[in-house]
Design an enzyme around this catalytic site. Structure first.
Site, PDB file in Angstrom:
ATOM      1  N   ASP A   1      -1.547 -26.375 -29.093  1.00 33.70           N
ATOM      2  CA  ASP A   1      -1.868 -25.282 -28.172  1.00 33.70           C
ATOM      3  C   ASP A   1      -3.059 -24.433 -28.609  1.00 33.70           C
ATOM      4  OD1 ASP A   1      -1.346 -24.213 -25.654  1.00 33.70           O
ATOM      5  OD2 ASP A   1      -0.141 -22.571 -26.457  1.00 33.70           O
TER       6      ASP A   1
ATOM      7  N   ASP B   1       5.623 -19.256 -19.324  1.00 31.26           N
ATOM      8  CA  ASP B   1       4.472 -19.873 -19.981  1.00 31.26           C
ATOM      9  C   ASP B   1       3.870 -18.958 -21.041  1.00 31.26           C
ATOM     10  OD1 ASP B   1       4.440 -22.184 -18.256  1.00 31.26           O
ATOM     11  OD2 ASP B   1       3.536 -20.939 -16.708  1.00 31.26           O
TER      12      ASP B   1
ATOM     13  N   ASP C   1      -0.655 -31.770 -23.480  1.00 37.94           N
ATOM     14  CA  ASP C   1      -1.936 -31.067 -23.648  1.00 37.94           C
ATOM     15  C   ASP C   1      -2.710 -31.437 -24.901  1.00 37.94           C
ATOM     16  OD1 ASP C   1      -1.308 -29.783 -21.311  1.00 37.94           O
ATOM     17  OD2 ASP C   1      -0.958 -27.816 -22.202  1.00 37.94           O
TER      18      ASP C   1
END
Length: 344
Positions: free
Chosen positions: A121, A312, A160
């Protein structure tokens, strides 16, 4: 379908018969190739994931909430997220064992998300990660794999990570050295258990992506069943199918064929507003189409990877990333809520 013991005994009998018959003629190489393809197709057709539905886990937050949250969210199959903060290397195997065991007891297919690669992230809302090195990550993956052997699981691998780490270092200052090797190792190790691994490929609005097929190849897509798109995002399914088609075509051009894909539809029930870069609890997001495996060509189906109703991050009224919030669930289901923020 014959029980495995009967198939094995029949195969042994035929082998003895062939060895004891001097007049039998060995099949040609072309015949053997045709027979191998037929046997491979038969094995694939017997895969339990082709006929079993996805597992609905009653331990999911929305299920525990009861009421409309259970009926509209919790009653749908959702992924069990493996994160090293909650499931460390010493204990993750037992958690996997428990989850896939629960799925097996209901004769359903378990679905897991592996989310623990170092540098995850890029310093944003989900960056807290005790795994700092490639050896630590590989050890964690090995323990997960031990819990998945012969369990016929579905695994979404590292949401991701691939599109983030293939971005410039200015975009991702926590990009770890050797990240392609880590993804490749995880893909291979988990696939060897019999799991269907989908290496995450971001989404259709994550541009530019002209080089992404090559990055997928470098990161071990050859070991995986295919790739996932739209995880925790909001792009329309039609856009994601077009994006997946681009990736499949690009992979074929560089020698990678036979791959499949899945789309996360947990929160893509409304068209994105503006440029679509509002991706942290956007107020316009709505619940998406229910998860279902369809096996339509390369398209394996829709999944709910992100849990609707979980935050989120601390934007647009959200609380800490990954925490349940009734207000967010209300917005997804109804478009409004009596609350304006999520209590911590």
């Amino acid at each position: 379908m014959l029980p495995r013991s009967i198939v094995a005994r029949a195969g042994a009998f035929l082998a003895v018969l062939a060895l004891g018959s001097a007049v039998l003629v060995a099949p040609s190489s072309a015949e053997r190739s045709s027979q191998d393809r037929t046997a491979h197709a038969a094995t694939k057709a017997k895969d339990p994931r082709k006929k079993l539905g996805l597992f609905v886990d009653p331990k999911m937050p929305a299920y525990k909430q009861g009421g409309v949250y259970r009926t509209s969210i919790g009653s749908r199959p959702q992924a069990f997220w493996l994160i090293p903060e909650a499931f460390d290397t010493d204990h993750v195997k037992s958690w996997v064992d428990g989850y896939v065991g629960d799925a097996a007891a209901t004769h359903k297919t378990p679905m897991l998300t592996v989310y623990g690669i170092p540098g995850r992230d890029c310093g944003q809302y989900s960056s807290g990660n005790p795994l700092k090195t490639a050896p630590e990550y590989r050890a964690w993956i090995r323990q997960i794999a031990k819990g998945l052997v012969k369990r016929h699981a579905i695994v979404v691998l590292e949401p991701d990570a691939l599109p983030l780490f293939s971005s410039p270092v200015e975009t991702c200052p926590t990009k770890p050295a050797g990240w392609k090797g880590m993804l490749s190792y995880a893909s291979k190790t988990l696939a060897q258990t019999g799991a269907w691994v989908y290496l995450d490929a971001g989404h259709s609005n994550w541009t530019p992506y002209d080089t992404r097929p090559q990055v997928l190849k470098d990161a071990g897509i050859k070991y995986a069943r295919g790739f996932s798109t739209n995880v925790s995002n909001f792009r329309p399914t039609s856009d994601e199918k077009a994006y997946a088609t681009f990736l499949l075509q690009g992979l074929r051009k560089i020698g990678v064929t036979g791959k499949h894909y899945v789309i996360d539809t947990s929160r893509n029930g409304a068209a994105p507003v503006g440029d679509g870069h509002d991706t942290i609890n956007p107020t316009w997001a709505r619940i998406g189409t229910r998860p279902k495996l369809v096996f339509d060509g390369a398209f394996d189906g829709t999944l709910w990877v992100k849990h609707p109703g979980e935050s989120d991050g601390q934007v647009n009224g959200g609380n800490a990333s990954g925490k349940w919030c009734t207000m967010l669930a209300d917005r997804l289901l109804k478009g409004s809520s009596t609350q304006t923020y999520c209590p911590e």
